[in-house]
Design a protein around this motif. Structure first.
Motif, PDB file in Angstrom:
ATOM      1  N   LEU A 138       0.825  -1.207   0.000  1.00 31.63           N
ATOM      2  CA  LEU A 138       0.000   0.000   0.000  1.00 31.63           C
ATOM      3  C   LEU A 138       0.857   1.254   0.000  1.00 31.63           C
ATOM      4  O   LEU A 138       0.440   2.300  -0.510  1.00 31.63           O
ATOM      5  CB  LEU A 138      -0.930  -0.012   1.222  1.00 31.63           C
ATOM      6  N   ASN A 139       2.067   1.174   0.554  1.00 27.66           N
ATOM      7  CA  ASN A 139       2.969   2.327   0.538  1.00 27.66           C
ATOM      8  C   ASN A 139       3.222   2.836  -0.879  1.00 27.66           C
ATOM      9  O   ASN A 139       3.124   4.031  -1.165  1.00 27.66           O
ATOM     10  CB  ASN A 139       4.309   1.958   1.176  1.00 27.66           C
ATOM     11  N   GLU A 140       3.544   1.902  -1.778  1.00 21.46           N
ATOM     12  CA  GLU A 140       3.818   2.289  -3.166  1.00 21.46           C
ATOM     13  C   GLU A 140       2.564   2.757  -3.882  1.00 21.46           C
ATOM     14  O   GLU A 140       2.610   3.657  -4.726  1.00 21.46           O
ATOM     15  CB  GLU A 140       4.447   1.114  -3.911  1.00 21.46           C
ATOM     16  N   PHE A 141       1.434   2.153  -3.546  1.00 21.90           N
ATOM     17  CA  PHE A 141       0.187   2.592  -4.168  1.00 21.90           C
ATOM     18  C   PHE A 141      -0.150   4.023  -3.771  1.00 21.90           C
ATOM     19  O   PHE A 141      -0.504   4.858  -4.615  1.00 21.90           O
ATOM     20  CB  PHE A 141      -0.961   1.651  -3.779  1.00 21.90           C
ATOM     21  N   LEU A 142      -0.035   4.334  -2.490  1.00 19.69           N
ATOM     22  CA  LEU A 142      -0.362   5.674  -2.010  1.00 19.69           C
ATOM     23  C   LEU A 142       0.580   6.731  -2.573  1.00 19.69           C
ATOM     24  O   LEU A 142       0.175   7.880  -2.777  1.00 19.69           O
ATOM     25  CB  LEU A 142      -0.323   5.703  -0.484  1.00 19.69           C
ATOM     26  N   SER A 143       1.827   6.341  -2.833  1.00 14.34           N
ATOM     27  CA  SER A 143       2.790   7.302  -3.375  1.00 14.34           C
ATOM     28  C   SER A 143       2.759   7.365  -4.897  1.00 14.34           C
ATOM     29  O   SER A 143       3.519   8.126  -5.506  1.00 14.34           O
ATOM     30  CB  SER A 143       4.205   6.941  -2.911  1.00 14.34           C
ATOM     31  N   GLY A 144       1.899   6.562  -5.521  1.00 15.92           N
ATOM     32  CA  GLY A 144       1.786   6.580  -6.971  1.00 15.92           C
ATOM     33  C   GLY A 144       2.857   5.803  -7.696  1.00 15.92           C
ATOM     34  O   GLY A 144       2.993   5.904  -8.919  1.00 15.92           O
ATOM     35  N   LYS A 145       3.624   4.970  -6.966  1.00 11.54           N
ATOM     36  CA  LYS A 145       4.704   4.210  -7.581  1.00 11.54           C
ATOM     37  C   LYS A 145       4.272   2.814  -8.018  1.00 11.54           C
ATOM     38  O   LYS A 145       5.063   2.097  -8.648  1.00 11.54           O
ATOM     39  CB  LYS A 145       5.879   4.102  -6.610  1.00 11.54           C
ATOM     40  N   ALA A 146       3.063   2.401  -7.686  1.00  6.25           N
ATOM     41  CA  ALA A 146       2.572   1.076  -8.073  1.00  6.25           C
ATOM     42  C   ALA A 146       1.069   1.134  -8.276  1.00  6.25           C
ATOM     43  O   ALA A 146       0.373   1.962  -7.670  1.00  6.25           O
ATOM     44  CB  ALA A 146       2.923   0.031  -7.006  1.00  6.25           C
ATOM     45  N   GLU A 147       0.598   0.270  -9.151  1.00 10.32           N
ATOM     46  CA  GLU A 147      -0.833   0.161  -9.360  1.00 10.32           C
ATOM     47  C   GLU A 147      -1.423  -0.848  -8.380  1.00 10.32           C
ATOM     48  O   GLU A 147      -0.703  -1.668  -7.794  1.00 10.32           O
ATOM     49  CB  GLU A 147      -1.113  -0.265 -10.800  1.00 10.32           C
ATOM     50  N   LEU A 148      -2.709  -0.810  -8.205  1.00 11.70           N
ATOM     51  CA  LEU A 148      -3.351  -1.664  -7.219  1.00 11.70           C
ATOM     52  C   LEU A 148      -3.125  -3.137  -7.519  1.00 11.70           C
ATOM     53  O   LEU A 148      -2.956  -3.952  -6.611  1.00 11.70           O
ATOM     54  CB  LEU A 148      -4.859  -1.359  -7.162  1.00 11.70           C
ATOM     55  N   GLN A 149      -3.079  -3.499  -8.773  1.00  9.96           N
ATOM     56  CA  GLN A 149      -2.839  -4.892  -9.139  1.00  9.96           C
ATOM     57  C   GLN A 149      -1.477  -5.384  -8.658  1.00  9.96           C
ATOM     58  O   GLN A 149      -1.264  -6.576  -8.448  1.00  9.96           O
ATOM     59  CB  GLN A 149      -2.933  -5.074 -10.653  1.00  9.96           C
ATOM     60  N   ASP A 150      -0.557  -4.448  -8.439  1.00 12.16           N
ATOM     61  CA  ASP A 150       0.795  -4.819  -8.027  1.00 12.16           C
ATOM     62  C   ASP A 150       0.919  -5.022  -6.522  1.00 12.16           C
ATOM     63  O   ASP A 150       1.912  -5.584  -6.052  1.00 12.16           O
ATOM     64  CB  ASP A 150       1.795  -3.741  -8.458  1.00 12.16           C
TER      65      ASP A 150
END
Length: 262
Positions: A138-150
Motif C-alpha cells: 500500500l505504501n507504493e500505491f499511495l505514493s503513486g509508484k505502483a498500481e493496485l494490481q501490483d
C-alpha cells in the motif's frame, strides 16, 4: 491461541488502477480494472507462531472465529453492509490477529470473498503476521509508484486477498483523510457484491487516525483485551463510536473454557 468471546451483537478477483490529479491538485483514483492478483504461499509454522489458526478450516481451533464470523455476516447482510473496520482501545489488544483470522474464516464461507486491508498506517502488522513478501505494498500505491494490481496478494487461500502495508506512512491522518483513500475505500466496497472488506485500523485512543476515517466504513468491531483495557478506556471508545454502526465488541485474551458437544 488467543481466546475470543463475542460480547455483543449490536448493532476476487484482481486489480489495477492509476493515479491522476484533480483540478484541486489532490490525487484521485481512476476507475479500477481488475485483471490479476499476485499469489504468495503461506507457511503454516509462521502462521501458528503468530496465532493465525483460521487458515485451516478443518481445524477445531478456529471455531471461535467461525462463530464470530456467522454473527457478523448475519448482521452485515441484514443491513447491506460490506466494509468492516476493526479497532481496539489501545495497542496490544490483538486486533490484527483478530482481523486476519476473521477474514480467513469469512473466506472459508463458500458464498463470500474477503479482502483484508492494513490501514494501521503507523504500525502495520498484517503482512508480517502472515509472512508475506512485500516488495510492493500500500505504501507504493499511495505514493503513486505502483498500481493496485501490483500490491494485492492472494495468500494461496481461495477467496482471500490481502492489501498489506510494508512500513509506517508519514502523516497518516492526512493520508487517511485524502481523496485517494476515500476513492479506494469506495471502490473496494462496490466492486463485488459478495466481498466483505475488512480494514485493520490503528487503536482508537492512540491517535486521531480512526476518528478521521471511520465515517467511511459501514460498521466497526471493537476488540477489547481482557484484563488490559480499563472501563474508562472502553467508555471513551464507546463515546467516540457513538455515531458509528458498532456491530459488536469482542473480549480477547480471555480464559479458555472447556466445552463438550453436550
Amino acid at each position: 491461541m488467543e481466546i475470543i468471546k463475542p460480547a455483543s451483537e449490536k448493532a476476487e478477483h484482481q486489480a489495477s488502477s492509476s493515479l491522476v490529479t484533480s483540478s484541486s491538485g489532490q490525487p484521485t483514483l481512476n476507475a479500477l480494472s481488475y485483471v490479476q492478483t499476485k499469489v504468495v504461499p503461506l507457511r503454516a509454522e509462521h502462521l501458528e507462531r503468530n496465532r493465525i489458526v483460521a487458515y485451516n478450516k478443518n481445524s477445531n481451533m478456529g471455531g471461535a472465529f467461525d462463530l464470530l464470523r456467522t454473527q457478523i455476516l448475519r448482521t452485515m447482510e441484514e443491513n447491506g453492509w460490506r466494509t468492516l473496520a476493526i479497532t481496539s482501545p489501545t495497542p496490544g489488544a490483538g486486533k490484527t490477529v483478530m482481523a486476519i483470522n476473521l477474514a480467513m474464516s469469512i473466506a472459508h464461507h463458500t458464498t463470500k470473498t474477503a479482502l483484508l486491508v492494513d490501514f494501521d498506517l503507523r504500525r502495520p502488522k498484517v503482512g508480517s503476521c502472515l509472512g508475506l513478501t512485500m516488495e510492493t505494498s500500500l505504501n507504493e500505491f499511495l505514493s503513486g509508484k505502483a498500481e493496485l494490481q501490483d500490491v494485492l496478494v492472494n495468500p494461496t487461500l481461495p477467496r482471500f486477498v490481502v492489501l498489506p502495508t510494508r512500513e509506517p506512512v508519514p502523516l497518516s491522518t492526512e493520508v487517511l483523510s485524502s481523496p485517494v483513500v476515500s476513492d479506494l475505500i469506495s471502490d473496494l466496497r462496490e466492486r463485488y457484491a459478495s466481498r466483505i472488506v475488512i480494514f485493520d485500523l490503528p487503536p482508537l485512543l492512540s491517535s486521531d487516525d480512526v476518528i478521521t476515517v471511520l465515517p467511511q466504513f459501514d460498521c466497526v468491531l471493537l476488540v477489547v483485551a481482557n484484563g488490559e483495557n480499563s472501563t474508562k478506556e472502553i467508555e471513551e471508545c464507546l463515546h467516540h463510536l457513538a455515531t458509528a454502526n458498532l456491530i459488536g465488541t469482542v473480549l480477547n485474551k480471555g480464559e479458555q473454557q472447556n466445552r463438550s458437544y453436550y
